[in-house]
Design an enzyme around this catalytic site. Structure first.
Site, PDB file in Angstrom:
ATOM      1  N   TRP A 100       0.829  -1.208   0.000  1.00 25.33           N
ATOM      2  CA  TRP A 100       0.000   0.000   0.000  1.00 25.33           C
ATOM      3  C   TRP A 100       0.859   1.253   0.000  1.00 25.33           C
ATOM      4  O   TRP A 100       0.560   2.216  -0.712  1.00 25.33           O
ATOM      5  CB  TRP A 100      -0.989  -0.005   1.163  1.00 25.33           C
ATOM      6  N   ASP A 167      -2.026   6.647   6.186  1.00 29.28           N
ATOM      7  CA  ASP A 167      -3.041   5.715   5.690  1.00 29.28           C
ATOM      8  C   ASP A 167      -3.328   4.741   6.834  1.00 29.28           C
ATOM      9  O   ASP A 167      -2.518   3.886   7.150  1.00 29.28           O
ATOM     10  CB  ASP A 167      -2.488   4.974   4.458  1.00 29.28           C
ATOM     11  N   LYS A 191     -12.405  -1.878   6.296  1.00 28.17           N
ATOM     12  CA  LYS A 191     -11.623  -2.732   7.173  1.00 28.17           C
ATOM     13  C   LYS A 191     -12.134  -2.642   8.614  1.00 28.17           C
ATOM     14  O   LYS A 191     -12.417  -3.639   9.228  1.00 28.17           O
ATOM     15  CB  LYS A 191     -10.136  -2.365   7.122  1.00 28.17           C
TER      16      LYS A 191
HETATM   17  C1  PLP Z   1      -7.226  -2.030   1.825  1.00 30.29           C
HETATM   18  C2  PLP Z   1      -6.192  -0.986   1.925  1.00 30.29           C
HETATM   19  C3  PLP Z   1      -6.054   0.033   0.951  1.00 30.29           C
HETATM   20  C4  PLP Z   1      -6.900   0.071  -0.310  1.00 30.29           C
HETATM   21  O1  PLP Z   1      -8.132   0.520  -0.026  1.00 30.29           O
HETATM   22  P1  PLP Z   1      -9.225   0.767  -1.195  1.00 30.29           P
HETATM   23  O2  PLP Z   1     -10.333   1.347  -0.411  1.00 30.29           O
HETATM   24  O3  PLP Z   1      -9.517  -0.576  -1.785  1.00 30.29           O
HETATM   25  O4  PLP Z   1      -8.635   1.696  -2.174  1.00 30.29           O
HETATM   26  C5  PLP Z   1      -5.105   0.998   1.150  1.00 30.29           C
HETATM   27  N1  PLP Z   1      -4.319   0.992   2.229  1.00 30.29           N
HETATM   28  C6  PLP Z   1      -4.396   0.022   3.185  1.00 30.29           C
HETATM   29  C7  PLP Z   1      -3.506   0.071   4.354  1.00 30.29           C
HETATM   30  C8  PLP Z   1      -5.347  -0.986   3.053  1.00 30.29           C
HETATM   31  O5  PLP Z   1      -5.426  -1.942   3.986  1.00 30.29           O
END
Ligand code: PLP
Length: 354
Positions: A100, A167, A191
């Site tokens: 990511w 993030d 998540k």
């Molecule tokens: C799942 C995830 C993403 C991607 O998220 P999307 O909503 O599918 O774009 C980005 N960063 C992390 C840490 C993730 O776990």
């Protein structure tokens, strides 16, 4: 009974949230209309989004500290480029802890000079780099709090003068942090907050306005802030379900409560991984994620047996990410302790059989 759901995302949501959400699809607020049929500008939905915003600030303990809350489209993946589009004037600093982070770096490079302060790529992202230096002339520092795919988690965040962007897609609302250290936090809802379809952005407005480029409206934080996430039609259902999940969390006792439960779950699973000679963890012990535990079976011939056993035990979503292999148990807020116990029981049973 519901399956034990270790899915990495989209993932488990609290049963009570699913019940309320399904009712709202048919009849919202006993008003003989579905939540999906009413205007996003109607009073009942404006209440929902305002309540969701307030819960975010309250749970993160950042009320009255200059933060604004947005619910946007496009997932965390759009935030990879939106952060850089809005904030990268000349150069930005990034910590590379996995897939990511690497994706965020790739997007940011489009907008300016990029300094990768450290990377754990040399060991397949199995640890969190430490002791790196952040250039103070960078426009911001970006990191990923929890490495969902490889199973590592930042336990500490650097002290820095420059804006801190994180993030937190896969561990927001899971543990207590000083969230006021961050200038911008983003997270895809699917998540730990709700269903897929909306992205949470918590932002200090004063970090904006420093780049000269023209920014298209949909990618411009300022536009969304001025319109309070209503520049276009927001994702009404995901925002509503997120609100319900945040209400559920608040009622339980907030982040300080759920953090204790999360640590208990993680300790239960990691101690079995460490004790059971058939299994091995794949990341550095001190960087192990409380949310996503990754592990492998040493004797590959046992994999098929184990797979059949956990499926029999009504466990779902234990396969590792396609880029890593092995197993990954995601233990987000809504996963109960007894589900982790069910997995540990299967691991012990495999040991007896082998
Ligand atoms: C799942 C995830 C993403 C991607 O998220 P999307 O909503 O599918 O774009 C980005 N960063 C992390 C840490 C993730 O776990």
């Amino acid at each position: 009974m519901k399956k034990h759901n270790f899915s990495a995302g989209p993932c488990i949501l609290p049963e009570e949230v699913l019940q309320k959400a399904s009712k709202a699809v048919i009849d919202f607020n006993n008003d003989d209309l579905s939540l999906l049929e009413i205007s996003h500008r109607s009073a009942p939905f404006v209440d929902v989004i305002e309540n969701a915003r307030q819960l975010v600030l309250e749970l993160l303990e950042i009320e009255n500290k200059g933060y604004k809350v947005l619910f946007l489209h496009g997932g965390a993946s759009t935030q990879f480029l939106m952060t850089a589009y809005n904030l990268l004037h000349k150069k930005a600093a990034y910590l590379n802890t996995g897939t990511w982070s690497a994706k965020a770096i790739k997007e940011a490079k489009i907008f300016g000079e990029l300094v990768e302060v450290a990377s754990s790529k040399d060991q397949n992202f199995s640890y969190i780099p430490k002791g790196y230096k952040i250039p103070i002339d960078a426009d911001y520092f970006h990191c990923t709090s929890n490495n969902t795919i490889f199973g590592t988690q930042m336990k500490e965040f650097p002290e820095t003068e420059i804006p801190l962007i994180c993030d937190m897609s896969s561990d927001i609302f899971s543990r207590q942090l000083d969230f006021s250290k961050f200038d911008l936090i983003y997270a895809g809802a699917q998540k730990n907050m709700g269903p897929a379809g909306t992205t949470l952005v918590v932002i200090k407005e004063d970090i904006l306005g420093k780049v000269e480029r023209e920014i298209p409206s949909m990618l411009n934080y300022k536009v969304h802030l001025d319109r309070e996430s209503m520049f276009n039609t927001p994702a009404v259902f995901p925002i509503y379900v997120s609100m319900l999940t945040l209400e559920w969390l608040k009622k339980l006792g907030g982040i300080s409560f759920i953090e204790k439960v999360n640590i208990k779950k993680a300790n239960l699973l990691y101690s079995e991984i460490d004790r059971n000679p058939l299994f091995q963890g794949v990341v550095a012990n001190e960087d192990r994620s409380v949310m996503n535990a990754t592990f492998t079976i040493q004797d590959k011939r046992l994999e098929k047996v184990f797979d059949a056993m956990w499926k029999d035990a009504r466990i779902n979503g234990l396969n590792g990410h396609r880029s890593v292999g092995g197993y990954r148990a995601s233990m987000y807020n809504a996963l109960p302790l007894f589900s982790v116990q069910a997995l540990v029981d299967v691991m012990k049973e495999l040991e007896r059989k082998a």
